[in-house]
Design a protein around this motif. Sequence first.
Motif, PDB file in Angstrom:
ATOM      1  N   ASN A 485     -55.566  38.679  21.344  1.00 15.00           N
ATOM      2  CA  ASN A 485     -55.962  39.712  22.353  1.00 15.00           C
ATOM      3  C   ASN A 485     -54.604  39.606  23.419  1.00 15.00           C
ATOM      4  OD1 ASN A 485     -58.223  40.686  21.276  1.00 15.00           O
ATOM      5  ND2 ASN A 485     -59.480  39.499  22.494  1.00 15.00           N
ATOM      6  N   SER A 486     -54.392  38.419  23.515  1.00 12.48           N
ATOM      7  CA  SER A 486     -53.137  37.956  24.356  1.00 12.48           C
ATOM      8  C   SER A 486     -51.867  38.742  23.917  1.00 12.48           C
ATOM      9  CB  SER A 486     -53.046  36.704  24.617  1.00 12.48           C
ATOM     10  OG  SER A 486     -54.230  36.101  25.327  1.00 12.48           O
ATOM     11  N   LEU A 487     -51.802  38.704  22.585  1.00 15.87           N
ATOM     12  CA  LEU A 487     -50.547  39.371  21.886  1.00 15.87           C
ATOM     13  C   LEU A 487     -50.638  40.671  22.212  1.00 15.87           C
ATOM     14  CD1 LEU A 487     -48.071  39.356  20.178  1.00 15.87           C
ATOM     15  CD2 LEU A 487     -49.464  39.201  18.267  1.00 15.87           C
ATOM     16  N   MET A 488     -51.588  41.373  21.995  1.00 16.05           N
ATOM     17  CA  MET A 488     -51.945  42.964  21.824  1.00 16.05           C
ATOM     18  C   MET A 488     -51.578  43.135  23.430  1.00 16.05           C
ATOM     19  SD  MET A 488     -52.709  43.937  19.000  1.00 16.05           S
ATOM     20  CE  MET A 488     -51.623  42.839  18.611  1.00 16.05           C
ATOM     21  N   GLU A 489     -52.258  42.272  24.398  1.00 12.88           N
ATOM     22  CA  GLU A 489     -51.830  42.979  25.749  1.00 12.88           C
ATOM     23  C   GLU A 489     -50.100  42.685  26.027  1.00 12.88           C
ATOM     24  OE1 GLU A 489     -53.683  40.063  28.148  1.00 12.88           O
ATOM     25  OE2 GLU A 489     -55.823  40.912  27.749  1.00 12.88           O
ATOM     26  N   ARG A 490     -49.352  42.022  25.546  1.00 11.02           N
ATOM     27  CA  ARG A 490     -48.204  41.700  25.510  1.00 11.02           C
ATOM     28  C   ARG A 490     -47.261  42.820  25.126  1.00 11.02           C
ATOM     29  NH1 ARG A 490     -44.749  36.819  24.256  1.00 11.02           N
ATOM     30  NH2 ARG A 490     -43.335  37.786  25.824  1.00 11.02           N
ATOM     31  N   LEU A 491     -47.972  43.188  23.677  1.00  9.21           N
ATOM     32  CA  LEU A 491     -47.085  44.368  22.900  1.00  9.21           C
ATOM     33  C   LEU A 491     -47.317  45.702  23.902  1.00  9.21           C
ATOM     34  CD1 LEU A 491     -48.243  43.816  19.197  1.00  9.21           C
ATOM     35  CD2 LEU A 491     -45.879  43.901  20.078  1.00  9.21           C
ATOM     36  N   ALA A 492     -48.476  45.751  24.531  1.00  8.37           N
ATOM     37  CA  ALA A 492     -48.806  46.932  25.330  1.00  8.37           C
ATOM     38  C   ALA A 492     -47.766  47.288  26.261  1.00  8.37           C
ATOM     39  CB  ALA A 492     -50.134  47.082  25.859  1.00  8.37           C
ATOM     40  N   LEU A 493     -47.133  46.094  26.653  1.00 11.83           N
ATOM     41  CA  LEU A 493     -46.291  46.368  27.794  1.00 11.83           C
ATOM     42  C   LEU A 493     -44.698  46.631  27.369  1.00 11.83           C
ATOM     43  CD1 LEU A 493     -47.244  43.190  29.807  1.00 11.83           C
ATOM     44  CD2 LEU A 493     -47.921  45.681  30.372  1.00 11.83           C
ATOM     45  N   ILE A 494     -44.416  46.633  26.157  1.00 11.02           N
ATOM     46  CA  ILE A 494     -42.990  46.988  25.641  1.00 11.02           C
ATOM     47  C   ILE A 494     -43.029  48.460  25.246  1.00 11.02           C
ATOM     48  CG2 ILE A 494     -42.734  44.346  25.130  1.00 11.02           C
ATOM     49  CD1 ILE A 494     -42.801  45.398  22.147  1.00 11.02           C
ATOM     50  N   PRO A 495     -41.706  48.932  25.050  1.00 11.66           N
ATOM     51  CA  PRO A 495     -41.514  50.206  24.636  1.00 11.66           C
ATOM     52  C   PRO A 495     -42.253  50.518  23.213  1.00 11.66           C
ATOM     53  CG  PRO A 495     -39.537  49.423  25.588  1.00 11.66           C
ATOM     54  CD  PRO A 495     -40.386  48.355  25.363  1.00 11.66           C
ATOM     55  N   LYS A 496     -42.544  51.716  22.903  1.00 10.74           N
ATOM     56  CA  LYS A 496     -43.270  52.135  21.794  1.00 10.74           C
ATOM     57  C   LYS A 496     -42.332  51.938  20.710  1.00 10.74           C
ATOM     58  CE  LYS A 496     -47.121  53.858  23.493  1.00 10.74           C
ATOM     59  NZ  LYS A 496     -48.409  53.555  23.293  1.00 10.74           N
ATOM     60  N   SER A 497     -41.125  51.990  20.812  1.00 12.99           N
ATOM     61  CA  SER A 497     -40.346  51.923  19.639  1.00 12.99           C
ATOM     62  C   SER A 497     -40.318  50.461  19.152  1.00 12.99           C
ATOM     63  CB  SER A 497     -38.759  52.444  19.885  1.00 12.99           C
ATOM     64  OG  SER A 497     -38.203  51.684  20.951  1.00 12.99           O
ATOM     65  N   SER A 498     -40.154  49.459  20.356  1.00 13.59           N
ATOM     66  CA  SER A 498     -40.126  48.047  19.954  1.00 13.59           C
ATOM     67  C   SER A 498     -41.453  47.778  19.284  1.00 13.59           C
ATOM     68  CB  SER A 498     -39.900  47.187  21.271  1.00 13.59           C
ATOM     69  OG  SER A 498     -38.757  47.736  21.820  1.00 13.59           O
ATOM     70  N   GLN A 499     -42.663  48.241  19.659  1.00 10.51           N
ATOM     71  CA  GLN A 499     -43.848  47.841  19.128  1.00 10.51           C
ATOM     72  C   GLN A 499     -44.021  48.409  17.735  1.00 10.51           C
ATOM     73  OE1 GLN A 499     -47.313  49.655  21.136  1.00 10.51           O
ATOM     74  NE2 GLN A 499     -46.361  49.352  23.261  1.00 10.51           N
ATOM     75  N   THR A 500     -43.500  49.453  17.275  1.00 12.97           N
ATOM     76  CA  THR A 500     -43.305  49.953  15.936  1.00 12.97           C
ATOM     77  C   THR A 500     -42.386  49.020  15.309  1.00 12.97           C
ATOM     78  OG1 THR A 500     -43.356  52.342  16.681  1.00 12.97           O
ATOM     79  CG2 THR A 500     -42.826  51.945  14.401  1.00 12.97           C
ATOM     80  N   THR A 501     -41.361  48.416  15.879  1.00  7.79           N
ATOM     81  CA  THR A 501     -40.685  47.736  14.820  1.00  7.79           C
ATOM     82  C   THR A 501     -41.523  46.286  14.534  1.00  7.79           C
ATOM     83  OG1 THR A 501     -38.648  48.527  15.810  1.00  7.79           O
ATOM     84  CG2 THR A 501     -38.373  46.093  14.855  1.00  7.79           C
ATOM     85  N   ILE A 502     -41.957  45.785  15.570  1.00  2.43           N
ATOM     86  CA  ILE A 502     -42.786  44.576  15.404  1.00  2.43           C
ATOM     87  C   ILE A 502     -43.948  44.898  14.399  1.00  2.43           C
ATOM     88  CG2 ILE A 502     -44.346  43.064  16.521  1.00  2.43           C
ATOM     89  CD1 ILE A 502     -42.523  43.223  19.035  1.00  2.43           C
ATOM     90  N   LYS A 503     -44.673  45.749  14.569  1.00  2.90           N
ATOM     91  CA  LYS A 503     -45.983  45.898  13.960  1.00  2.90           C
ATOM     92  C   LYS A 503     -45.416  46.254  12.017  1.00  2.90           C
ATOM     93  CE  LYS A 503     -48.815  47.876  17.254  1.00  2.90           C
ATOM     94  NZ  LYS A 503     -49.572  49.041  17.849  1.00  2.90           N
ATOM     95  N   LYS A 504     -44.334  46.451  11.907  1.00  2.44           N
ATOM     96  CA  LYS A 504     -43.891  46.770  10.547  1.00  2.44           C
ATOM     97  C   LYS A 504     -43.490  45.314   9.979  1.00  2.44           C
ATOM     98  CE  LYS A 504     -41.920  51.565  10.882  1.00  2.44           C
ATOM     99  NZ  LYS A 504     -40.700  52.256  10.812  1.00  2.44           N
ATOM    100  N   SER A 505     -43.301  44.280  10.891  1.00  6.19           N
ATOM    101  CA  SER A 505     -42.891  42.961  10.216  1.00  6.19           C
ATOM    102  C   SER A 505     -43.970  42.485   9.550  1.00  6.19           C
ATOM    103  CB  SER A 505     -42.584  42.079  11.474  1.00  6.19           C
ATOM    104  OG  SER A 505     -43.688  41.594  12.150  1.00  6.19           O
ATOM    105  N   GLN A 506     -43.525  41.439   8.557  1.00  7.89           N
ATOM    106  CA  GLN A 506     -44.777  40.918   7.700  1.00  7.89           C
ATOM    107  C   GLN A 506     -45.497  40.085   8.425  1.00  7.89           C
ATOM    108  OE1 GLN A 506     -45.334  41.596   4.749  1.00  7.89           O
ATOM    109  NE2 GLN A 506     -47.247  40.374   4.747  1.00  7.89           N
ATOM    110  N   ASN A 507     -44.850  39.221   9.706  1.00  8.79           N
ATOM    111  CA  ASN A 507     -45.369  38.505  10.217  1.00  8.79           C
ATOM    112  C   ASN A 507     -46.913  38.961  10.957  1.00  8.79           C
ATOM    113  OD1 ASN A 507     -44.139  35.973   9.850  1.00  8.79           O
ATOM    114  ND2 ASN A 507     -42.520  36.198  11.356  1.00  8.79           N
ATOM    115  N   TYR A 508     -46.242  40.243  11.556  1.00  4.45           N
ATOM    116  CA  TYR A 508     -47.468  40.984  12.382  1.00  4.45           C
ATOM    117  C   TYR A 508     -48.585  41.313  11.261  1.00  4.45           C
ATOM    118  CZ  TYR A 508     -49.733  44.422  14.912  1.00  4.45           C
ATOM    119  OH  TYR A 508     -50.770  45.305  15.822  1.00  4.45           O
ATOM    120  N   LYS A 509     -47.997  42.054  10.100  1.00  7.53           N
ATOM    121  CA  LYS A 509     -48.979  42.223   9.138  1.00  7.53           C
ATOM    122  C   LYS A 509     -50.207  41.210   8.735  1.00  7.53           C
ATOM    123  CE  LYS A 509     -46.378  46.229   7.443  1.00  7.53           C
ATOM    124  NZ  LYS A 509     -45.478  46.708   6.044  1.00  7.53           N
ATOM    125  N   SER A 510     -49.594  39.955   8.473  1.00  7.68           N
ATOM    126  CA  SER A 510     -50.336  38.889   7.931  1.00  7.68           C
ATOM    127  C   SER A 510     -51.325  38.348   9.387  1.00  7.68           C
ATOM    128  CB  SER A 510     -49.159  37.944   7.576  1.00  7.68           C
ATOM    129  OG  SER A 510     -48.596  38.011   6.540  1.00  7.68           O
TER     130      SER A 510
END
Length: 602
Positions: A485-510
């Motif tokens: 939940n803390s990670l989701m709060e941090r992600l919500a603060l960064i630009p959408k393009s950066s969020q998309t990049t992170i969410k495509k990573s294998q670490n995020y998916k796992s």
Amino acid sequence: MVTLAIIGIFSASLQFASADISLPPKGVSQELWKAFQEIVIQKIDNADRNLKWSTSPKFYIAGNPTQDDNYTVQVTLNEIRNSCTNITPAITFTELPEGVLLHYIPVSDFKKIIPQIPPDITTSYAWYTYYLNRGLTKWVTVISSEEKDQNYRNYLTQLRILQGMGLIGATTNKNSNLFSRTYPSGSPLLASELDMQIIKLYCSTFIRSWDTAQQSFDAINSAWTKTINTPTNLLSIKVSEYLGQINFKFDFDPSTALENQMTSVEYKISDASGSVVKSGVIDVSPNLFKTYEVIVGGIKDSGRYSIEAWPINSKGGGSVSKASGRQGKSMAPKTTSSTGASDAAAEIIDARKAASDAKDAALSALSEYERYQSDCLEVSFEFNQEIQDLFEATSLSSYCRQLDDEVASLRAKVGALEPVKAKTTDDANTLTDTANLYSEDADAFVAQIQDFTDELRRTEKQITLLAKSLAQLELVETLVIDPWNSLMERLALIPKSSQTTIKKSQNYKSALSYASQVQKITETRDAQLELLALVDSPSQLQPIVSRISGLVVNNAQVTSFKKYLISINKIIPANVCQKGALVVLASKSGKCSNGFEVVPTL
């Protein structure tokens, strides 16, 4: 199959025997034989015969009986069972195609149960069927649930139960309580000595379904013509202990006694030192269906007195039966026939005292119930605080209160007993018997509440397992859901393009896959914990414990999850630049353009 109907206490399509057989068969008293024929023998299929069940009848209670109705049913069936060993009645909770059905329903519903019922019937009606050469197969009764007079309801209930057993007629002999159409007052009628003899004879193996009176007479007499050996039947000896007195009662099976051609009972009674204090021979041949009793009176000591007794026939004595007892604390009941007129007043006082003692015993048993119920309600106090908190999150304490209505009803019945108002010794003795019955009911409640307490005490093991499982799930929730939940709060603060990049990573998916898995587990846990509040019986607890303890999390995956989150958090910038709804990354130096505000993501 033949169908007949009985209306009220009168009969329709049914005729009682036109003429009885005056002299009794051997082993049956004149009084018993006459009453038996009045009650059991009817004019059926052009002969004087009985409608005895060929099997043990099942009784099914339907509609809206009162608590007193149910109590009367239980008392009456118990009185029958105490003397009936071959076609013993029993309660069933399933309506069967054959048996005895008692419906407590409004008069307007009578015809739904018995379509043939006349329109003017407003209290009770009975309809039954029998097979030729077989006897009763079904007995259906309706009793008005709108009847306000409980005494009359008791009367109708007892009448219909007795008739349902095949004991359809009535006797003019006032030594009978159950079969002389006596009206109950305050509580159900109990069987008199004559009643017990009638039931024993009716239920004996010598009274066969569909037999005529003559055939029953011949069957009993034929027992005395067979070749025999010494008696093989045992004597069941029941002991009653009173102040200064012990009563030894011989309750042998009359059918077996007849088969053994038993004529007498010999006995000897010894004190604690082995000295014989009383002995003798009781002639039982005039009536093998009678209950015989030997009394040892004038006892001063507290020692145990033992009796040895054995049956006798023309071939000699049989096996010895033994019993023992010591004097009790309550006064022995007496009957008016055992004392003279000059002792009548003292006799009534003693009988009232016995009734009062019996009432006190019933109240004492109810007080004991309260004590054990208190133990039941406080059973969780024996648990440690964590287990106690989980126990109290359930409704299990209500398990200790499921008998409250029945106990309150019993307490009211005991409280309504007024021994001082008994006008005769028989009235007081009846109160004593009733109070003793209430004591037995109270003792049964005590046993039940103790069982409830034991059941609740055994839940400690289940709740301990539940607590252990919940602790493990709570730890996982702390290690997974909270950081996620803390990670989701941090992600919500960064630009959408950066969020998309992170969410495509294998670490995020796992990490997302594992977090979702844990989230589903916690949701399942929470749903089960909501059900926990509804648990009001120990049997309902185990399924919840099993489901929660089955929610297993792989600890190795927790370690991997931590690594994924660390990797993701590293690539999230510490600060971003925000201007209104626009969010952009800061420069490599960490600065924002003019007009943008620095917003930390940590």
